[in-house]
Design a protein around this motif. Sequence first.
Motif, short mmCIF file in Angstrom:
data_model
loop_
_atom_site.label_atom_id
_atom_site.label_comp_id
_atom_site.label_asym_id
_atom_site.label_seq_id
_atom_site.Cartn_x
_atom_site.Cartn_y
_atom_site.Cartn_z
N SER A 155 0.64 -1.43 -0.05
CA SER A 155 0.39 0.18 0.11
C SER A 155 1.71 1.40 0.25
O SER A 155 1.99 1.56 0.51
CB SER A 155 -1.16 0.00 0.93
N PRO A 156 0.25 2.44 -0.85
CA PRO A 156 0.81 3.53 -1.00
C PRO A 156 1.41 4.30 0.10
O PRO A 156 2.37 5.02 1.12
CB PRO A 156 0.34 4.10 -2.01
N GLU A 157 0.83 4.34 1.53
CA GLU A 157 0.83 4.73 2.63
C GLU A 157 1.98 3.96 3.64
O GLU A 157 2.89 4.62 4.44
CB GLU A 157 -0.18 4.67 3.68
N VAL A 158 2.65 2.61 2.92
CA VAL A 158 2.97 1.70 4.30
C VAL A 158 4.31 2.48 3.13
O VAL A 158 5.53 2.43 3.49
CB VAL A 158 2.67 0.57 3.89
N THR A 159 4.85 2.46 2.32
CA THR A 159 6.26 3.31 1.49
C THR A 159 5.97 4.34 1.40
O THR A 159 7.12 4.12 1.75
CB THR A 159 5.04 3.05 -0.69
N LEU A 160 4.81 5.04 1.68
CA LEU A 160 5.59 6.72 1.54
C LEU A 160 6.50 6.32 3.40
O LEU A 160 7.36 7.41 3.13
CB LEU A 160 4.03 7.49 1.51
N THR A 183 -2.83 7.63 -5.45
CA THR A 183 -3.22 6.71 -6.82
C THR A 183 -3.30 6.49 -8.14
O THR A 183 -3.11 7.97 -8.29
CB THR A 183 -4.62 6.49 -5.36
N ASN A 184 -3.24 5.50 -8.13
CA ASN A 184 -3.28 5.49 -10.31
C ASN A 184 -4.77 6.25 -9.94
O ASN A 184 -4.40 7.11 -11.31
CB ASN A 184 -3.73 4.39 -10.14
N ALA A 185 -5.59 6.60 -10.18
CA ALA A 185 -6.75 6.87 -10.13
C ALA A 185 -6.59 8.41 -10.01
O ALA A 185 -7.43 9.41 -11.38
CB ALA A 185 -8.11 6.72 -9.73
N GLU A 186 -5.52 8.98 -9.05
CA GLU A 186 -5.81 10.30 -8.94
C GLU A 186 -4.97 10.83 -10.02
O GLU A 186 -4.72 12.26 -10.70
CB GLU A 186 -4.77 10.37 -7.93
N ILE A 187 -4.05 10.11 -10.51
CA ILE A 187 -2.95 9.96 -11.50
C ILE A 187 -3.41 10.61 -13.01
O ILE A 187 -3.22 11.56 -13.63
CB ILE A 187 -2.03 9.53 -11.57
N ALA A 188 -4.20 9.38 -12.85
CA ALA A 188 -5.31 9.84 -14.45
C ALA A 188 -5.51 10.94 -14.57
O ALA A 188 -6.17 11.67 -15.46
CB ALA A 188 -6.09 8.51 -14.53
N ASP A 189 -6.64 11.19 -13.37
CA ASP A 189 -7.62 12.88 -13.49
C ASP A 189 -6.34 13.32 -13.62
O ASP A 189 -7.09 14.60 -14.44
CB ASP A 189 -7.97 13.36 -12.02
N LYS A 190 -4.91 14.14 -12.84
CA LYS A 190 -4.51 15.14 -13.58
C LYS A 190 -3.50 14.78 -15.37
O LYS A 190 -3.24 16.36 -15.45
CB LYS A 190 -2.81 15.01 -11.83
N LEU A 191 -3.69 13.56 -15.01
CA LEU A 191 -3.05 13.83 -16.35
C LEU A 191 -3.58 13.73 -17.42
O LEU A 191 -3.45 13.27 -19.25
CB LEU A 191 -2.17 12.23 -16.54
N PHE A 192 -5.31 14.16 -17.27
CA PHE A 192 -6.38 13.45 -18.15
C PHE A 192 -5.94 12.01 -18.89
O PHE A 192 -5.87 12.44 -20.42
CB PHE A 192 -6.19 14.65 -19.61
N THR A 193 -6.26 10.91 -18.31
CA THR A 193 -5.93 9.50 -19.27
C THR A 193 -7.01 8.65 -18.46
O THR A 193 -6.81 9.62 -16.89
CB THR A 193 -4.51 8.94 -19.36
N SER A 194 -6.43 7.66 -18.78
CA SER A 194 -7.74 6.69 -17.86
C SER A 194 -6.70 5.97 -16.82
O SER A 194 -5.92 5.84 -17.42
CB SER A 194 -7.98 5.88 -19.66
N LYS A 195 -7.31 5.34 -15.95
CA LYS A 195 -6.35 5.17 -15.31
C LYS A 195 -5.54 3.48 -15.52
O LYS A 195 -4.70 3.30 -15.03
CB LYS A 195 -7.45 4.79 -14.31
N ASN A 218 8.95 -3.62 -6.53
CA ASN A 218 7.40 -2.85 -5.52
C ASN A 218 7.23 -1.43 -5.91
O ASN A 218 8.43 -0.60 -6.60
CB ASN A 218 6.81 -3.73 -4.67
N THR A 219 6.45 -0.73 -5.35
CA THR A 219 6.68 1.15 -5.29
C THR A 219 7.97 1.26 -4.68
O THR A 219 8.33 2.25 -5.06
CB THR A 219 5.57 1.51 -4.86
N ALA A 220 7.81 1.22 -3.79
CA ALA A 220 9.12 1.49 -2.80
C ALA A 220 10.53 1.14 -3.36
O ALA A 220 11.57 1.54 -3.63
CB ALA A 220 8.82 0.31 -1.35
N ALA A 221 10.48 0.01 -3.76
CA ALA A 221 11.80 -0.07 -4.90
C ALA A 221 11.70 0.91 -5.98
O ALA A 221 13.04 1.75 -6.63
CB ALA A 221 11.74 -1.25 -5.39
N LEU A 222 10.80 1.14 -6.25
CA LEU A 222 10.80 2.21 -7.84
C LEU A 222 11.06 3.33 -7.22
O LEU A 222 11.81 4.35 -7.81
CB LEU A 222 9.57 2.39 -8.66
#
Length: 159
Positions: free
Chosen positions: A67-72, A114-126, A144-148
């Motif tokens: 989960s992103p919260e854990v990763t952050l 989140t992916n959905a929020e990124i999609a909204d910001k970039l005007f693209t699909s999730k 994983n996301t943490a390693a990325l």
Amino acid sequence: MDGFDTATQIFNRYPELKVVVLSMLSHEKYVQRMMELGASGYILKNAGKDELHCALQLIAHGCRYISPEVTLELLRKIKQLPIELPSSNGNEEEHRELSKRELEVLSLIGEGFTNAEIADKLFTSKRTVETHRQNLLDKTKARNTAALIKYALQRGLIS
């Protein structure tokens, strides 16, 4: 029996099974232990359906997910430690395989969107964002996301 014992028994009986932990516990020791036992993912119970869907898709394709919260939170702790940066010759040749859009997605992932929020910001699909995220994981060979995010921080791709 607690979650660790349950996971151990599942992994002993069904070693090929992909297990996703759904927990309210976000402490790094719980996450680390479950991942060491063999969990494919660790998702917090407050995750929305979009995050859960994305996580399961990534895991089904062979990736691991936290989960992103854990990763952050883990990244905040890592950021407090001195990081050895690889030597660089001052150009971005090393990162040319990442597209401009992938770098945008990477930056927003680093900000905790989140992916959905990124999609909204970039005007693209999730789904497009999910594809960019998977491409980033593949190209950077991050598990994983943490390693990325660690990869991106060490190379100055995000701050």
